[in-house]
Scaffold this active site. Structure first.
Site, mmCIF file in Angstrom:
data_model
loop_
_atom_site.group_PDB
_atom_site.id
_atom_site.type_symbol
_atom_site.label_atom_id
_atom_site.label_comp_id
_atom_site.label_asym_id
_atom_site.label_seq_id
_atom_site.Cartn_x
_atom_site.Cartn_y
_atom_site.Cartn_z
ATOM 1 N N ASP A 55 -12.761 -12.611 0.149
ATOM 2 C CA ASP A 55 -11.873 -13.673 0.619
ATOM 3 C C ASP A 55 -11.681 -14.669 -0.516
ATOM 4 O O ASP A 55 -12.466 -15.604 -0.673
ATOM 5 C CB ASP A 55 -12.479 -14.355 1.850
ATOM 6 C CG ASP A 55 -11.480 -15.252 2.574
ATOM 7 O OD1 ASP A 55 -10.373 -15.438 2.053
ATOM 8 O OD2 ASP A 55 -11.816 -15.769 3.658
ATOM 9 N N ARG A 106 -2.245 -9.039 14.714
ATOM 10 C CA ARG A 106 -3.140 -8.670 13.612
ATOM 11 C C ARG A 106 -2.503 -7.555 12.778
ATOM 12 O O ARG A 106 -2.332 -6.436 13.236
ATOM 13 C CB ARG A 106 -4.477 -8.200 14.168
ATOM 14 C CG ARG A 106 -5.438 -7.648 13.116
ATOM 15 C CD ARG A 106 -6.023 -8.737 12.227
ATOM 16 N NE ARG A 106 -6.915 -9.621 12.985
ATOM 17 C CZ ARG A 106 -7.569 -10.659 12.458
ATOM 18 N NH1 ARG A 106 -7.400 -10.956 11.181
ATOM 19 N NH2 ARG A 106 -8.351 -11.407 13.209
ATOM 20 N N GLU A 108 -1.581 -11.699 -0.569
ATOM 21 C CA GLU A 108 -0.669 -12.671 0.034
ATOM 22 C C GLU A 108 -0.097 -13.644 -0.990
ATOM 23 O O GLU A 108 -0.844 -14.238 -1.762
ATOM 24 C CB GLU A 108 -1.417 -13.490 1.100
ATOM 25 C CG GLU A 108 -2.292 -12.662 2.015
ATOM 26 C CD GLU A 108 -3.284 -13.512 2.783
ATOM 27 O OE1 GLU A 108 -2.972 -14.681 3.083
ATOM 28 O OE2 GLU A 108 -4.388 -13.016 3.087
ATOM 29 N N HIS A 151 1.038 -13.429 4.778
ATOM 30 C CA HIS A 151 -0.294 -12.815 4.902
ATOM 31 C C HIS A 151 -0.174 -11.279 4.990
ATOM 32 O O HIS A 151 -0.448 -10.667 6.021
ATOM 33 C CB HIS A 151 -0.938 -13.381 6.174
ATOM 34 C CG HIS A 151 -2.414 -13.234 6.256
ATOM 35 N ND1 HIS A 151 -3.085 -12.104 5.881
ATOM 36 C CD2 HIS A 151 -3.357 -14.092 6.721
ATOM 37 C CE1 HIS A 151 -4.383 -12.266 6.107
ATOM 38 N NE2 HIS A 151 -4.568 -13.471 6.614
#
Length: 274
Positions: free
Chosen positions: A191, A50, A249, A143
């Site tokens: 998002d 992560r 990203e 990412h």
């Protein structure tokens, strides 16, 4: 897990893990850490790390039948080369198809991840070659978790006028101005997939600090922050981790990359600290 340390002659540094071909750290010359890495990341085989810069391949998120974000970020990569030049340092990692990849995705391929660090910038290049005798198709993203000190003081320039898909609301919309992350409501479940970014620069500004993102070979960009509620449900993130990061990203999502046999694709994401 095995890690690789890159150090340029001017002191710029980067750290990568062979697990996932994962960039863990970037420290420009004379500057502090620029990437966010969760202190609760599980560095175990088969699990994604992560933070840093995970490689999403051959599928982005859950937009397809494969495991979320594909398999590249959870498999061991091999070191191809590492060198220090006059002005920078470079490492090249490789991932090839195997029984593990073909169980999910029946294609022969080779991925190469090249990371070059020096001065106040870092270049991350991902290349894919189709080694099989049939066409293949994939979506992908780098990412990138950018570390921030105060998310309320962050803005993202360069997205104005672009169409985006809001993955939380499951709806498309138009970005009419720069993205300002001010106030708690501005970062709850952020998002978004922005389409047609191509090579326009994106600038993340936080008070006196600016990081410029430029892309080549990537058509789209993703902006993501889990917000406090979703972050609290992530076992590998501290409850307040959402306030210390913003994902920006380079991606190819709206139009998957299609490779005939023997053909290659290359995409690059570059970050520069101003």
């Amino acid at each position: 897990m095995s890690t690789i340390e890159l150090t340029a002659p001017d002191g710029a540094r980067a750290t990568l893990s062979l697990h996932g071909g994962h960039l863990l750290s970037w420290r420009p010359a004379g500057a502090p850490e620029q990437l966010y890495l969760s202190p609760r990341s599980e560095f175990v085989p088969g699990r994604a790390i992560r933070g840093g810069v995970p490689v999403c391949f051959p599928q982005f998120a859950e937009r397809g039948p494969l495991p979320k974000h594909g398999f590249a970020r959870t498999l061991p990569w091999e070191l191809v080369s590492q060198e220090q030049g006059r002005d920078d340092a470079l490492v090249v990692l490789r991932l090839r198809d195997s029984d593990a990849t073909r169980a999910h995705w029946p294609h022969a391929f080779e991925l190469e991840l090249s990371v070059r660090v020096g001065g106040r910038s870092i270049d991350i290049e991902l290349a894919c070659e189709n080694l099989g005798d049939a066409p293949l198709q994939f979506t992908t993203a780098l990412h990138t978790y950018l570390r921030v000190a105060d998310l309320d003081a962050v803005s993202v320039e360069g997205l104005s006028g672009l169409r985006y898909f809001d993955s939380v609301k499951q709806a498309e919309a138009l970005q009419r101005m720069d993205l300002l992350l001010t106030g708690e409501k501005g970062v709850l479940d952020l998002d978004r997939i922005y389409f047609g970014v191509k090579e326009r620069p994106l600038v993340v500004t936080e008070e006196r600090r600016q990081v410029v993102f430029t892309h080549q070979g990537f058509d789209d960009a993703v902006v993501w922050n889990p917000g406090p509620d979703r972050c609290a449900k992530l076992a590998d993130m501290p409850p307040d981790g959402w306030s210390e990061m913003l994902c920006l990203e380079a991606a190819n999502i709206g139009r998957p990359i299609e490779l005939p046999p023997g053909e290659s694709w290359v995409g690059r994401q570059s970050l520069a600290l101003l």
